[in-house]
Scaffold this motif. Sequence first.
Motif, PDB file in Angstrom:
ATOM      1  N   TYR A 180       5.757   4.639   2.921  1.00 10.00           N
ATOM      2  CA  TYR A 180       4.389   4.740   2.426  1.00 10.00           C
ATOM      3  C   TYR A 180       4.214   4.186   1.011  1.00 10.00           C
ATOM      4  O   TYR A 180       3.316   4.587   0.284  1.00 10.00           O
ATOM      5  CB  TYR A 180       3.890   6.179   2.528  1.00 10.00           C
ATOM      6  CG  TYR A 180       3.813   6.661   3.958  1.00 10.00           C
ATOM      7  CD1 TYR A 180       3.103   5.943   4.907  1.00 10.00           C
ATOM      8  CD2 TYR A 180       4.469   7.810   4.364  1.00 10.00           C
ATOM      9  CE1 TYR A 180       3.031   6.365   6.236  1.00 10.00           C
ATOM     10  CE2 TYR A 180       4.410   8.255   5.680  1.00 10.00           C
ATOM     11  CZ  TYR A 180       3.690   7.521   6.605  1.00 10.00           C
ATOM     12  OH  TYR A 180       3.625   7.936   7.904  1.00 10.00           O
ATOM     13  N   CYS A 181       5.059   3.239   0.631  1.00  5.54           N
ATOM     14  CA  CYS A 181       4.935   2.627  -0.696  1.00  5.54           C
ATOM     15  C   CYS A 181       3.878   1.518  -0.715  1.00  5.54           C
ATOM     16  O   CYS A 181       3.512   1.037  -1.785  1.00  5.54           O
ATOM     17  CB  CYS A 181       6.283   2.075  -1.166  1.00  5.54           C
ATOM     18  SG  CYS A 181       6.847   0.627  -0.260  1.00  5.54           S
ATOM     19  N   ASN A 221       0.362  -0.109  -0.811  1.00  4.55           N
ATOM     20  CA  ASN A 221      -0.912   0.387  -1.337  1.00  4.55           C
ATOM     21  C   ASN A 221      -2.101  -0.270  -0.666  1.00  4.55           C
ATOM     22  O   ASN A 221      -3.233  -0.034  -1.063  1.00  4.55           O
ATOM     23  CB  ASN A 221      -0.968   0.198  -2.858  1.00  4.55           C
ATOM     24  CG  ASN A 221      -0.779  -1.267  -3.251  1.00  4.55           C
ATOM     25  OD1 ASN A 221      -0.656  -2.133  -2.394  1.00  4.55           O
ATOM     26  ND2 ASN A 221      -0.754  -1.526  -4.540  1.00  4.55           N
ATOM     27  N   GLU A 222      -1.841  -1.094   0.342  1.00  3.13           N
ATOM     28  CA  GLU A 222      -2.964  -1.755   1.004  1.00  3.13           C
ATOM     29  C   GLU A 222      -2.690  -1.922   2.490  1.00  3.13           C
ATOM     30  O   GLU A 222      -1.679  -2.502   2.888  1.00  3.13           O
ATOM     31  CB  GLU A 222      -3.224  -3.121   0.370  1.00  3.13           C
ATOM     32  CG  GLU A 222      -4.478  -3.757   0.888  1.00  3.13           C
ATOM     33  CD  GLU A 222      -4.955  -4.907   0.033  1.00  3.13           C
ATOM     34  OE1 GLU A 222      -5.951  -5.515   0.420  1.00  3.13           O
ATOM     35  OE2 GLU A 222      -4.341  -5.195  -1.005  1.00  3.13           O
ATOM     36  N   GLU A 235      -6.206   2.710   7.855  1.00  5.69           N
ATOM     37  CA  GLU A 235      -5.295   3.853   7.872  1.00  5.69           C
ATOM     38  C   GLU A 235      -5.790   4.862   8.888  1.00  5.69           C
ATOM     39  O   GLU A 235      -7.006   5.069   9.025  1.00  5.69           O
ATOM     40  CB  GLU A 235      -5.228   4.517   6.498  1.00  5.69           C
ATOM     41  CG  GLU A 235      -4.591   3.659   5.434  1.00  5.69           C
ATOM     42  CD  GLU A 235      -4.545   4.333   4.068  1.00  5.69           C
ATOM     43  OE1 GLU A 235      -5.154   5.421   3.891  1.00  5.69           O
ATOM     44  OE2 GLU A 235      -3.909   3.766   3.160  1.00  5.69           O
TER      45      GLU A 235
END
Length: 196
Positions: free
Chosen positions: A149-150, A152-153, A157
């Motif tokens: 989950y690193c 950021n885009e 989701e």
Amino acid sequence: MKQGLIVFMNGTSSSGKTSISMELKNQKEIPFHHLSIDDFFGNYDDFIDTKFPDIEPTREVDDVGQILFDPIMSVYYATIKLFSEMGLNVIVDTVIDNDKRFNDYLDVLFDQPTLFVGVLCSKEELTRREQIRGDRQIGLASSQFDKVYCFNEYDLEVNTEELNPTECAEKILSFIKSDKDYSAFKKLGKRDIRVS
């Protein structure tokens, strides 16, 4: 003929990717083929067990996983791209848990239409699911959590604690039908891989 769409679902083990994949595959509006990395490794094991049922190694090999992992991953990446090139829509059910793997996916899939979907779930719920499933090492998802989950885009989701698999699939289908741009995967640059 246009390339098939790749629905690339990134989430930890037990986050719900396969359940969502089955819902997407079973709906009738947009045909999909499900390609799971677990199937590729499982099919390899089945092949060895079937083809060589009485094999008896003459010595122990400590790094069997290391010997097999990268080549099987390469076949997996190539199969995803092949399906898309053949005009087939593909659901990619995998875990991006290191920068090398992300870079490999990016290299192979950069020119493919890719919808990057984050399949989200809390650590606490992941642990609960692992305990219920019984077929996963307890703590595997938690150990993957920060790396997976690193990003950021995402294009989209879905939170599997808030939505069931059918609702997640419907959300993905709605996004596809909206004709919104799938650009998140391409915007993510290659990761710096440091050798320690």
